[in-house]
Design a protein around this motif. Structure first.
Motif, PDB file in Angstrom:
ATOM      1  N   MET A 229       0.823  -1.208   0.000  1.00 50.06           N
ATOM      2  CA  MET A 229       0.000   0.000   0.000  1.00 50.06           C
ATOM      3  C   MET A 229       0.858   1.259   0.000  1.00 50.06           C
ATOM      4  O   MET A 229       0.558   2.241  -0.678  1.00 50.06           O
ATOM      5  N   LEU A 230       1.936   1.206   0.768  1.00 50.36           N
ATOM      6  CA  LEU A 230       2.828   2.364   0.856  1.00 50.36           C
ATOM      7  C   LEU A 230       3.795   2.411  -0.315  1.00 50.36           C
ATOM      8  O   LEU A 230       4.062   3.488  -0.879  1.00 50.36           O
ATOM      9  N   TYR A 231       4.308   1.262  -0.712  1.00 49.93           N
ATOM     10  CA  TYR A 231       5.288   1.216  -1.805  1.00 49.93           C
ATOM     11  C   TYR A 231       4.681   1.714  -3.111  1.00 49.93           C
ATOM     12  O   TYR A 231       5.309   2.487  -3.846  1.00 49.93           O
ATOM     13  N   PHE A 232       3.462   1.288  -3.406  1.00 52.98           N
ATOM     14  CA  PHE A 232       2.810   1.680  -4.657  1.00 52.98           C
ATOM     15  C   PHE A 232       1.942   2.932  -4.510  1.00 52.98           C
ATOM     16  O   PHE A 232       1.197   3.281  -5.421  1.00 52.98           O
ATOM     17  N   LYS A 233       2.035   3.568  -3.336  1.00 53.19           N
ATOM     18  CA  LYS A 233       1.330   4.828  -3.085  1.00 53.19           C
ATOM     19  C   LYS A 233      -0.186   4.693  -3.230  1.00 53.19           C
ATOM     20  O   LYS A 233      -0.865   5.632  -3.652  1.00 53.19           O
ATOM     21  N   TRP A 234      -0.713   3.519  -2.847  1.00 52.72           N
ATOM     22  CA  TRP A 234      -2.171   3.402  -2.798  1.00 52.72           C
ATOM     23  C   TRP A 234      -2.697   4.315  -1.700  1.00 52.72           C
ATOM     24  O   TRP A 234      -3.821   4.788  -1.771  1.00 52.72           O
ATOM     25  N   THR A 235      -1.879   4.554  -0.719  1.00 55.74           N
ATOM     26  CA  THR A 235      -2.124   5.555   0.305  1.00 55.74           C
ATOM     27  C   THR A 235      -0.770   5.949   0.878  1.00 55.74           C
ATOM     28  O   THR A 235       0.177   5.167   0.850  1.00 55.74           O
ATOM     29  N   THR A 236      -0.664   7.164   1.375  1.00 55.16           N
ATOM     30  CA  THR A 236       0.587   7.622   1.986  1.00 55.16           C
ATOM     31  C   THR A 236       0.443   7.799   3.493  1.00 55.16           C
ATOM     32  O   THR A 236       1.389   8.218   4.153  1.00 55.16           O
ATOM     33  N   SER A 237      -0.734   7.485   4.020  1.00 55.64           N
ATOM     34  CA  SER A 237      -1.006   7.658   5.439  1.00 55.64           C
ATOM     35  C   SER A 237      -0.843   6.344   6.186  1.00 55.64           C
ATOM     36  O   SER A 237      -1.472   5.341   5.837  1.00 55.64           O
ATOM     37  N   TYR A 238      -0.013   6.345   7.205  1.00 52.91           N
ATOM     38  CA  TYR A 238       0.166   5.148   8.025  1.00 52.91           C
ATOM     39  C   TYR A 238      -1.147   4.761   8.720  1.00 52.91           C
ATOM     40  O   TYR A 238      -1.457   3.574   8.870  1.00 52.91           O
ATOM     41  N   LYS A 239      -1.902   5.759   9.150  1.00 54.92           N
ATOM     42  CA  LYS A 239      -3.176   5.486   9.816  1.00 54.92           C
ATOM     43  C   LYS A 239      -4.139   4.767   8.879  1.00 54.92           C
ATOM     44  O   LYS A 239      -4.843   3.840   9.285  1.00 54.92           O
ATOM     45  N   ARG A 240      -4.157   5.198   7.632  1.00 58.51           N
ATOM     46  CA  ARG A 240      -5.049   4.550   6.674  1.00 58.51           C
ATOM     47  C   ARG A 240      -4.596   3.134   6.354  1.00 58.51           C
ATOM     48  O   ARG A 240      -5.426   2.246   6.132  1.00 58.51           O
TER      49      ARG A 240
ATOM     50  N   GLY B  88       4.503  -4.261   8.531  1.00 62.35           N
ATOM     51  CA  GLY B  88       4.647  -3.854   7.131  1.00 62.35           C
ATOM     52  C   GLY B  88       5.057  -2.398   7.008  1.00 62.35           C
ATOM     53  O   GLY B  88       5.905  -2.049   6.165  1.00 62.35           O
ATOM     54  N   ILE B  89       4.478  -1.551   7.842  1.00 63.39           N
ATOM     55  CA  ILE B  89       4.843  -0.128   7.856  1.00 63.39           C
ATOM     56  C   ILE B  89       6.298   0.040   8.263  1.00 63.39           C
ATOM     57  O   ILE B  89       7.042   0.828   7.682  1.00 63.39           O
ATOM     58  N   GLY B  90       6.708  -0.722   9.287  1.00 65.94           N
ATOM     59  CA  GLY B  90       8.095  -0.646   9.737  1.00 65.94           C
ATOM     60  C   GLY B  90       9.077  -1.080   8.664  1.00 65.94           C
ATOM     61  O   GLY B  90      10.128  -0.453   8.483  1.00 65.94           O
ATOM     62  N   VAL B  91       8.733  -2.143   7.943  1.00 63.56           N
ATOM     63  CA  VAL B  91       9.598  -2.617   6.861  1.00 63.56           C
ATOM     64  C   VAL B  91       9.684  -1.566   5.754  1.00 63.56           C
ATOM     65  O   VAL B  91      10.774  -1.320   5.208  1.00 63.56           O
ATOM     66  N   TYR B  92       8.562  -0.928   5.442  1.00 59.61           N
ATOM     67  CA  TYR B  92       8.572   0.116   4.410  1.00 59.61           C
ATOM     68  C   TYR B  92       9.414   1.308   4.852  1.00 59.61           C
ATOM     69  O   TYR B  92      10.174   1.873   4.059  1.00 59.61           O
ATOM     70  N   HIS B  93       9.286   1.698   6.129  1.00 60.16           N
ATOM     71  CA  HIS B  93      10.077   2.817   6.652  1.00 60.16           C
ATOM     72  C   HIS B  93      11.566   2.490   6.566  1.00 60.16           C
ATOM     73  O   HIS B  93      12.384   3.343   6.176  1.00 60.16           O
ATOM     74  N   LEU B  94      11.931   1.252   6.919  1.00 59.55           N
ATOM     75  CA  LEU B  94      13.330   0.818   6.818  1.00 59.55           C
ATOM     76  C   LEU B  94      13.775   0.840   5.359  1.00 59.55           C
ATOM     77  O   LEU B  94      14.903   1.257   5.055  1.00 59.55           O
TER      78      LEU B  94
END
Length: 220
Positions: free
Chosen positions: A135-146, A195-201
Motif C-alpha cells: 500500500m505504501l510502496y505503490f502509493k495506494w495511500t501515503t497515510s500510516y493510519k489509513r 509492514g509499515i516498519g519494513v517500508y520505513h526501513l
C-alpha cells in the motif's frame, strides 16, 4: 496496460484447474472458475491503482501478486462439495462453536494446546504485513493510519466471509468451514504495523543509497 500481464500468475495457478475439470468434474470446474474470476477482479482493481516505473517495481509487483494468490487461497477461497448437500437448520447452533469474540482467548488456547502455536501466531501476525508494505510502496495511500485502517477492514472482511462460509458448511454440509476469531483480527492489524516498519526501513535504505550515489557522481 503492460502491468495487467501480471494477471497471468492467477490465470496459471487457477486456470489449470479450470481446464482439468472442464469435462471431468462440473463441481470442481465451477469452483475453479469462480476462484479464477474472483481473484482476477480483485487483482485488476489493485493493479488499476498501481504504476510501474522501473524494474524493481515489477519485481515487487510480481511478488505481491504471488502473495495475494496465497492470501486468497488461505483465507477466502471458494470450496464446495455438491454431492454432500443436505439441509439441517438444527445445526445452526454449532456455527457459534467456531466463533470467538473474546480478545486474547484464542491466542491463549493456541499457546496452551497447540504445539505449533508460535508458527500459527506468527502466521497471523505476518499475514497482512506484505499488503501494508505494498500500500505504501505503490502509493495506494501515503497515510500510516489509513494503512492500519485498511488492514483492519481487510481482516474483518476475511473473518466475516469465513463466518458465512462456516454457516453454509455447517447448515448445508456444503463446502469448507473456517473459524472466526477476533484474535486473528488483532494479530492481522498488528501485522500491518510490521509492514509499515519494513517500508520505513526500506525508504531509509533507498535514501542512503541515493545519497552515496550522488556523492560518487560529484567526486567522479
Amino acid at each position: 496496460m503492460k502491468k495487467y500481464v501480471l494477471l497471468a500468475v492467477p490465470i496459471f495457478l487457477y486456470g489449470q484447474g479450470v481446464l482439468f475439470y472442464f469435462q471431468s468434474n462440473s463441481s470442481l470446474f465451477g469452483q475453479s472458475l469462480v476462484n479464477l474470476v474472483t481473484i482476477i477482479i480483485l487483482l485488476s482493481l489493485l493493479l488499476k491503482q498501481t504504476h510501474f516505473h522501473h524494474v524493481l517495481d515489477w519485481i515487487v509487483g510480481t511478488a505481491f501478486v504471488l502473495y495475494f494468490c496465497v492470501l486468497y487461497h488461505q483465507t477466502v477461497e471458494f470450496e464446495w462439495y455438491f454431492s454432500n448437500i443436505h439441509y439441517s437448520p438444527e445445526d445452526i447452533s454449532y456455527v457459534f462453536n467456531f466463533v470467538n469474540l473474546m480478545p486474547l482467548t484464542g491466542i491463549l488456547e493456541v499457546l496452551r494446546y497447540n504445539p505449533n502455536a508460535t508458527f500459527q501466531i506468527l502466521g497471523n501476525l505476518m499475514m497482512l504485513a506484505p499488503l501494508a508494505f505494498a500500500m505504501l510502496y505503490f502509493k495506494w495511500t501515503t497515510s500510516y493510519k489509513r494503512v492500519v485502517l485498511y488492514a483492519f477492514l481487510c481482516s474483518v472482511g476475511i473473518e466475516v466471509f469465513q463466518f458465512f462460509q462456516t454457516i453454509i458448511s455447517t447448515v448445508f454440509s456444503l463446502g469448507i468451514g473456517r473459524s472466526t476469531d477476533i484474535d486473528d483480527i488483532i494479530l492481522n492489524t498488528l501485522g500491518a504495523g510490521i509492514g509499515i516498519g519494513v517500508y520505513h526501513l526500506w525508504t531509509m535504505i533507498v535514501k542512503v543509497y541515493r545519497q552515496k550515489r550522488e556523492k560518487s557522481h560529484l567526486t567522479a
